[in-house]
Design a protein around this motif. Structure first.
Motif, PDB file in Angstrom:
ATOM      1  N   TYR A   1      -0.867  11.805  -1.409  1.00  0.00           N
ATOM      2  CA  TYR A   1      -1.748  11.472  -0.285  1.00  0.00           C
ATOM      3  C   TYR A   1      -1.081  10.477   0.653  1.00  0.00           C
ATOM      4  O   TYR A   1      -1.120  10.624   1.868  1.00  0.00           O
ATOM      5  CB  TYR A   1      -3.065  10.903  -0.839  1.00  0.00           C
ATOM      6  N   ALA A   2      -0.467   9.433   0.049  1.00  0.00           N
ATOM      7  CA  ALA A   2       0.235   8.439   0.879  1.00  0.00           C
ATOM      8  C   ALA A   2       1.423   7.926   0.073  1.00  0.00           C
ATOM      9  O   ALA A   2       1.307   7.670  -1.124  1.00  0.00           O
ATOM     10  CB  ALA A   2      -0.687   7.282   1.234  1.00  0.00           C
ATOM     11  N   THR A   3       2.570   7.769   0.729  1.00  0.00           N
ATOM     12  CA  THR A   3       3.799   7.391   0.032  1.00  0.00           C
ATOM     13  C   THR A   3       4.343   6.068   0.575  1.00  0.00           C
ATOM     14  O   THR A   3       3.761   5.470   1.473  1.00  0.00           O
ATOM     15  CB  THR A   3       4.849   8.523   0.145  1.00  0.00           C
ATOM     16  N   GLY A   4       5.480   5.635  -0.028  1.00  0.00           N
ATOM     17  CA  GLY A   4       6.099   4.400   0.437  1.00  0.00           C
ATOM     18  C   GLY A   4       5.283   3.180   0.061  1.00  0.00           C
ATOM     19  O   GLY A   4       5.329   2.151   0.735  1.00  0.00           O
ATOM     20  N   LEU A   5       4.535   3.303  -1.025  1.00  0.00           N
ATOM     21  CA  LEU A   5       3.706   2.203  -1.519  1.00  0.00           C
ATOM     22  C   LEU A   5       4.233   1.809  -2.902  1.00  0.00           C
ATOM     23  O   LEU A   5       4.121   2.580  -3.850  1.00  0.00           O
ATOM     24  CB  LEU A   5       2.242   2.650  -1.607  1.00  0.00           C
ATOM     25  N   ARG A   6       4.799   0.634  -2.995  1.00  0.00           N
ATOM     26  CA  ARG A   6       5.486   0.197  -4.212  1.00  0.00           C
ATOM     27  C   ARG A   6       4.560   0.171  -5.418  1.00  0.00           C
ATOM     28  O   ARG A   6       4.860   0.726  -6.466  1.00  0.00           O
ATOM     29  CB  ARG A   6       6.077  -1.193  -3.959  1.00  0.00           C
ATOM     30  N   ASN A   7       3.433  -0.497  -5.270  1.00  0.00           N
ATOM     31  CA  ASN A   7       2.455  -0.548  -6.351  1.00  0.00           C
ATOM     32  C   ASN A   7       1.116  -0.963  -5.754  1.00  0.00           C
ATOM     33  O   ASN A   7       1.002  -2.022  -5.167  1.00  0.00           O
ATOM     34  CB  ASN A   7       2.882  -1.547  -7.437  1.00  0.00           C
ATOM     35  N   VAL A   8       0.141  -0.088  -5.916  1.00  0.00           N
ATOM     36  CA  VAL A   8      -1.190  -0.305  -5.342  1.00  0.00           C
ATOM     37  C   VAL A   8      -2.174  -0.490  -6.495  1.00  0.00           C
ATOM     38  O   VAL A   8      -2.576   0.480  -7.117  1.00  0.00           O
ATOM     39  CB  VAL A   8      -1.611   0.908  -4.476  1.00  0.00           C
ATOM     40  N   ILE A   9      -2.515  -1.728  -6.782  1.00  0.00           N
ATOM     41  CA  ILE A   9      -3.519  -1.891  -7.844  1.00  0.00           C
ATOM     42  C   ILE A   9      -4.915  -1.942  -7.233  1.00  0.00           C
ATOM     43  O   ILE A   9      -5.865  -1.459  -7.808  1.00  0.00           O
ATOM     44  CB  ILE A   9      -3.211  -3.124  -8.732  1.00  0.00           C
ATOM     45  N   GLY A  10      -5.010  -2.499  -6.017  1.00  0.00           N
ATOM     46  CA  GLY A  10      -6.309  -2.540  -5.343  1.00  0.00           C
ATOM     47  C   GLY A  10      -6.436  -1.393  -4.355  1.00  0.00           C
ATOM     48  O   GLY A  10      -5.598  -1.230  -3.462  1.00  0.00           O
ATOM     49  N   LEU A  11      -7.461  -0.561  -4.535  1.00  0.00           N
ATOM     50  CA  LEU A  11      -7.715   0.497  -3.555  1.00  0.00           C
ATOM     51  C   LEU A  11      -9.206   0.776  -3.546  1.00  0.00           C
ATOM     52  O   LEU A  11      -9.888   0.603  -4.557  1.00  0.00           O
ATOM     53  CB  LEU A  11      -6.896   1.762  -3.849  1.00  0.00           C
ATOM     54  N   ASP A  12      -9.705   1.164  -2.380  1.00  0.00           N
ATOM     55  CA  ASP A  12     -11.141   1.442  -2.281  1.00  0.00           C
ATOM     56  C   ASP A  12     -11.361   2.464  -1.184  1.00  0.00           C
ATOM     57  O   ASP A  12     -10.695   2.432  -0.140  1.00  0.00           O
ATOM     58  CB  ASP A  12     -11.921   0.147  -1.968  1.00  0.00           C
ATOM     59  N   TRP A  13     -12.279   3.377  -1.458  1.00  0.00           N
ATOM     60  CA  TRP A  13     -12.688   4.325  -0.428  1.00  0.00           C
ATOM     61  C   TRP A  13     -13.775   3.658   0.396  1.00  0.00           C
ATOM     62  O   TRP A  13     -14.788   3.207  -0.148  1.00  0.00           O
ATOM     63  CB  TRP A  13     -13.212   5.616  -1.061  1.00  0.00           C
ATOM     64  N   ASN A  14     -13.553   3.534   1.692  1.00  0.00           N
ATOM     65  CA  ASN A  14     -14.518   2.883   2.568  1.00  0.00           C
ATOM     66  C   ASN A  14     -15.458   3.949   3.123  1.00  0.00           C
ATOM     67  O   ASN A  14     -15.051   4.810   3.907  1.00  0.00           O
ATOM     68  CB  ASN A  14     -13.767   2.159   3.695  1.00  0.00           C
ATOM     69  N   HIS A  15     -16.727   3.874   2.713  1.00  0.00           N
ATOM     70  CA  HIS A  15     -17.682   4.914   3.111  1.00  0.00           C
ATOM     71  C   HIS A  15     -18.169   4.749   4.550  1.00  0.00           C
ATOM     72  O   HIS A  15     -18.825   5.640   5.069  1.00  0.00           O
ATOM     73  CB  HIS A  15     -18.864   4.945   2.134  1.00  0.00           C
ATOM     74  N   THR A  16     -17.857   3.633   5.179  1.00  0.00           N
ATOM     75  CA  THR A  16     -18.301   3.503   6.579  1.00  0.00           C
ATOM     76  C   THR A  16     -17.425   4.331   7.523  1.00  0.00           C
ATOM     77  O   THR A  16     -17.908   4.863   8.505  1.00  0.00           O
ATOM     78  CB  THR A  16     -18.298   2.033   7.074  1.00  0.00           C
ATOM     79  N   ASP A  17     -16.123   4.449   7.192  1.00  0.00           N
ATOM     80  CA  ASP A  17     -15.285   5.307   8.040  1.00  0.00           C
ATOM     81  C   ASP A  17     -14.611   6.420   7.228  1.00  0.00           C
ATOM     82  O   ASP A  17     -13.691   7.070   7.715  1.00  0.00           O
ATOM     83  CB  ASP A  17     -14.239   4.481   8.804  1.00  0.00           C
ATOM     84  N   GLN A  18     -15.110   6.623   5.998  1.00  0.00           N
ATOM     85  CA  GLN A  18     -14.591   7.693   5.128  1.00  0.00           C
ATOM     86  C   GLN A  18     -13.062   7.676   5.061  1.00  0.00           C
ATOM     87  O   GLN A  18     -12.393   8.681   5.285  1.00  0.00           O
ATOM     88  CB  GLN A  18     -15.098   9.069   5.601  1.00  0.00           C
ATOM     89  N   SER A  19     -12.511   6.487   4.750  1.00  0.00           N
ATOM     90  CA  SER A  19     -11.050   6.372   4.688  1.00  0.00           C
ATOM     91  C   SER A  19     -10.628   5.583   3.457  1.00  0.00           C
ATOM     92  O   SER A  19     -11.390   4.766   2.941  1.00  0.00           O
ATOM     93  CB  SER A  19     -10.516   5.631   5.919  1.00  0.00           C
ATOM     94  N   LEU A  20      -9.388   5.841   3.062  1.00  0.00           N
ATOM     95  CA  LEU A  20      -8.814   5.133   1.923  1.00  0.00           C
ATOM     96  C   LEU A  20      -8.093   3.875   2.415  1.00  0.00           C
ATOM     97  O   LEU A  20      -7.327   3.925   3.380  1.00  0.00           O
ATOM     98  CB  LEU A  20      -7.816   6.048   1.193  1.00  0.00           C
ATOM     99  N   TYR A  21      -8.366   2.775   1.736  1.00  0.00           N
ATOM    100  CA  TYR A  21      -7.686   1.514   2.018  1.00  0.00           C
ATOM    101  C   TYR A  21      -6.985   1.061   0.747  1.00  0.00           C
ATOM    102  O   TYR A  21      -7.538   1.208  -0.356  1.00  0.00           O
ATOM    103  CB  TYR A  21      -8.685   0.429   2.462  1.00  0.00           C
ATOM    104  N   VAL A  22      -5.798   0.523   0.904  1.00  0.00           N
ATOM    105  CA  VAL A  22      -5.021   0.113  -0.269  1.00  0.00           C
ATOM    106  C   VAL A  22      -4.381  -1.252  -0.031  1.00  0.00           C
ATOM    107  O   VAL A  22      -4.099  -1.624   1.108  1.00  0.00           O
ATOM    108  CB  VAL A  22      -3.893   1.139  -0.587  1.00  0.00           C
ATOM    109  N   THR A  23      -4.170  -1.976  -1.111  1.00  0.00           N
ATOM    110  CA  THR A  23      -3.402  -3.222  -1.026  1.00  0.00           C
ATOM    111  C   THR A  23      -2.134  -3.043  -1.847  1.00  0.00           C
ATOM    112  O   THR A  23      -2.180  -2.577  -2.984  1.00  0.00           O
ATOM    113  CB  THR A  23      -4.195  -4.421  -1.580  1.00  0.00           C
ATOM    114  N   GLN A  24      -1.008  -3.389  -1.260  1.00  0.00           N
ATOM    115  CA  GLN A  24       0.281  -3.197  -1.921  1.00  0.00           C
ATOM    116  C   GLN A  24       0.824  -4.518  -2.469  1.00  0.00           C
ATOM    117  O   GLN A  24       0.745  -5.551  -1.795  1.00  0.00           O
ATOM    118  CB  GLN A  24       1.293  -2.623  -0.936  1.00  0.00           C
TER     119      GLN A  24
END
Lengths: 440, 181
Positions: free
Chosen positions: A231-254
């Motif tokens: 789905y998305a690459t170039g992300l070293r390690n994403v432990i925090g991620l959440d689907w935001n239902h207000t804009d129907q998008s994936l957000y991640v912390t690297q």
């Protein structure tokens, strides 16, 4: 007073009175802290907010403690908690916590799931939980209790686990998809990991099977890695991620890369290593690339800088097509959980904003470690509307953390309760905090 | 009413301690019960204190030299440690839980020289054989450092962080370096 004197003169009456009064003092003195007390209709707030500092009006309940390394958590519609454990506790890797007397303190627990791990989530009548190689699914009844504890469905198995960055954290979009982190088992894709003078591999072969977020279906069982979509690459390690239902998008912390100074002492000094690179929050769409390992984000220059393993010198930019972060945090804080707040309990400014749990740094050494807190970023329509701010701190229990071992508690997981409280898990001290707004 | 009696009782207990004790010593059972209650009260308070106690401050870096290692070797070993090792293993050798192995009172560090020098030189990408690989990060090898640097480093670590171990010489490092896998 007369009564007292009479009693005192009567040895026997005195003795009974003395025993009674001692017992009364004992019961009164213990009442505040005892968890064995009978049902209290009110929430049992922790003394002094359990040592945490929070904005005005927020209070803390120690919902649970003494758990074995709880990682991510999920809260049910009636306020029970599922916690995923990093280490098995009596052969159980998931613990289900219930609060039968509604005082906020979980008083019943039950373990299941014989695998350790990080990821957990509830969606559409199912509980999802991950080991470091697989994602399992459990059926929930109308009380959101698991009905098949010993026989979960396997959603996907065989995911890459080479110890480093192995946590398979997950989130769900409620539309049939589950998003799973497959962290890169590497710091910066050197030929030999973390080794002086070892060059970066070009192209980085790790990106074929890790260093990104993969999407799997929730309605197909026994999927393999190959069934997933990168789905998305170039992300070293994403432990925090959440689907935001207000804009129907994936957000991640690297989690950004480590060791700029130890690997490139001529380019980065100790202070630069403690300061760089930024920990980053991205909004990702399908096909996005956040640039690891070729670039990192320098929050001071506000640029994507070419990694020294790929010819960078701390100034040269790169990754023109790579994502820019929505928010850049100080280096090495280790964002371990992301939660978009949709509750109504907190003041209006928190609505739709992002909470991030920072596990706390180690790679800032020998500088003082940072993080060990929960921060807040105000959001509207998928965009930050202000600077990030510390929301909850004091988890470490010491003024200065020199080494992570000094920290009593390390925030790792976040979840929102049905009443709009937020829950913070701590995989070091084994506590689950519930943060409640009790202001005017 | 109960509270009034209770507080009066306590007040009199304190102000008439001697009298109280003299009378009570005659009746040991009541005294015993009273002591049990008092200890329960104090233990209850302690539990409370313990739960909210904050851990003590930053631990001091311990350098306990039981083996006679020359000061200049300790000092040059520390310089190598600070440059290459400290960031992962931390200033006090405590490592990082789950990620980087601690070096405090380490069997690995204090044990046989060969496995210790081997991991310093060649690293362990499969994870050091500590606690069944409980530490997720890879240990890099430091083959590019000189024999003298590695010997000083090894001697320093073996005599820091509550470890004790005899001096390691550059020749011993060279021997492991040249050994075929």
């Amino acid at each position: 007073m007369d009564m007292y004197v009479r009693a005192f003169q009567n040895q026997k009456t005195f003795s009974y009175l003395l025993m009674f009064s001692c017992l009364a003092v004992f019961l009164l003195s213990c009442k505040e802290n005892s968890k064995e007390e009978p049902a209290a209709p009110e929430l049992e707030f922790a003394l002094n907010n359990a040592g945490l500092s929070l904005p005005e009006g927020f209070k803390v309940i120690i919902a649970a403690d003494s758990l074995k390394n709880p990682r991510h958590i999920a809260v049910t519609d009636n306020g029970s908690i599922y916690a995923k454990l990093r280490e098995l506790d009596d052969d159980n890797g998931v613990v289900f916590l219930e609060d039968t007397d509604q005082d906020g303190i979980m008083d019943r627990q039950e373990g299941f799931g014989n695998y350790a791990g990080t990821g957990i989530g509830i969606s559409q009548g199912y509980l999802y939980a991950s080991s470091d190689e697989a994602v399992m699914r459990y059926t929930l009844d109308e009380d959101q209790k698991v009905t098949n504890k010993t026989a979960p469905d396997t959603i996907v198995s065989g995911l890459l686990n080479k110890r480093q960055h192995a946590s398979k954290s997950l989130t769900l979009d409620g539309a049939g998809n589950i998003y799973v982190n497959i962290g890169a088992p590497s710091n910066a894709c050197q030929e030999t990991d973390r080794t002086l003078g070892s060059p970066g591999m070009m192209p980085c072969p790790i990106l074929d099977s890790a260093g990104g977020v993969w999407q799997f279906r929730t309605d197909k069982l026994l999927q393999t890695f190959g069934d997933g979509k990168l789905y998305a690459t170039g992300l070293r390690n994403v432990i925090g991620l959440d689907w935001n239902h207000t804009d129907q998008s994936l957000y991640v912390t690297q989690h950004g890369r480590d060791q700029l100074n130890t690997l490139y002492p001529d380019l980065y000094d100790v202070k630069a290593n403690a300061d760089l690179p930024a920990e980053t929050l991205y909004r990702v769409e399908e096909g996005d690339d956040a640039g690891w390992p070729y670039v990192y984000y320098d929050q001071n220059q506000q640029k994507k800088i070419l990694s020294p393993e790929y010819g960078g010198d701390g100034q040269k930019t790169g990754g023109e097509d790579a994502l820019d972060p929505l928010v850049a945090f100080p280096a090495h804080l280790a964002p371990n959980a992301l939660l978009f707040y949709s509750g109504d309990q907190f003041p209006e400014r928190y609505k739709n904003g992002a909470f991030i749990a920072f596990h706390g740094s180690w790679n800032r050494a020998p500088e003082i470690q940072e993080g060990y807190n929960v921060v807040f970023v105000p959001f509207q329509n998928g965009k930050p509307t202000g600077e990030w701010e510390v929301f909850a701190e004091g988890f470490a229990g010491v003024d200065e953390v020199r080494s992570p071992r000094d920290a009593a508690h390390r925030p790792t997981g976040l979840a929102q309760g049905p009443d709009g409280s937020i829950y913070v898990s701590d995989d070091s001290g084994g506590t689950i905090y519930r943060i409640v707004y009790d202001g005017e | 009413m109960i509270q009034e009696v209770l507080f009066t009782e306590l007040f009199m207990m304190v102000s008439n301690t001697r009298q109280f004790l003299r009378r009570q010593i005659k009746n040991r059972i009541e005294l015993l019960l009273c002591l049990v209650c008092c200890s329960l009260i104090s233990s209850c308070g302690q539990k409370d204190k313990k739960e909210h106690q904050e851990p003590s401050g930053v631990p001091e870096e311990k350098v306990v030299v039981k083996v006679d290692i020359p000061a200049e070797i300790m000092s040059s070993g520390k310089a190598v440690y600070d440059q290459y090792c400290l960031v992962c293993h931390q200033a006090d050798g405590s490592g990082v839980p789950g990620l980087n192995a601690p070096l405090i009172e380490s069997d690995y560090v204090q044990g046989d020289k060969e496995p210790y020098l081997t991991i310093l030189l060649k690293g362990s990408l499969d994870g050091p054989s500590l606690n069944n690989g409980a530490y997720a990060n890879n240990m890099p090898g430091f083959v590019q450092l000189k024999d003298q640097e590695l010997a000083d480093l090894a001697s320093y670590v073996r005599n820091s962080f509550d470890n004790t171990g005899e001096l390691i010489t550059p020749e011993e490092v060279a021997e492991i370096r040249n050994k075929k896998d």
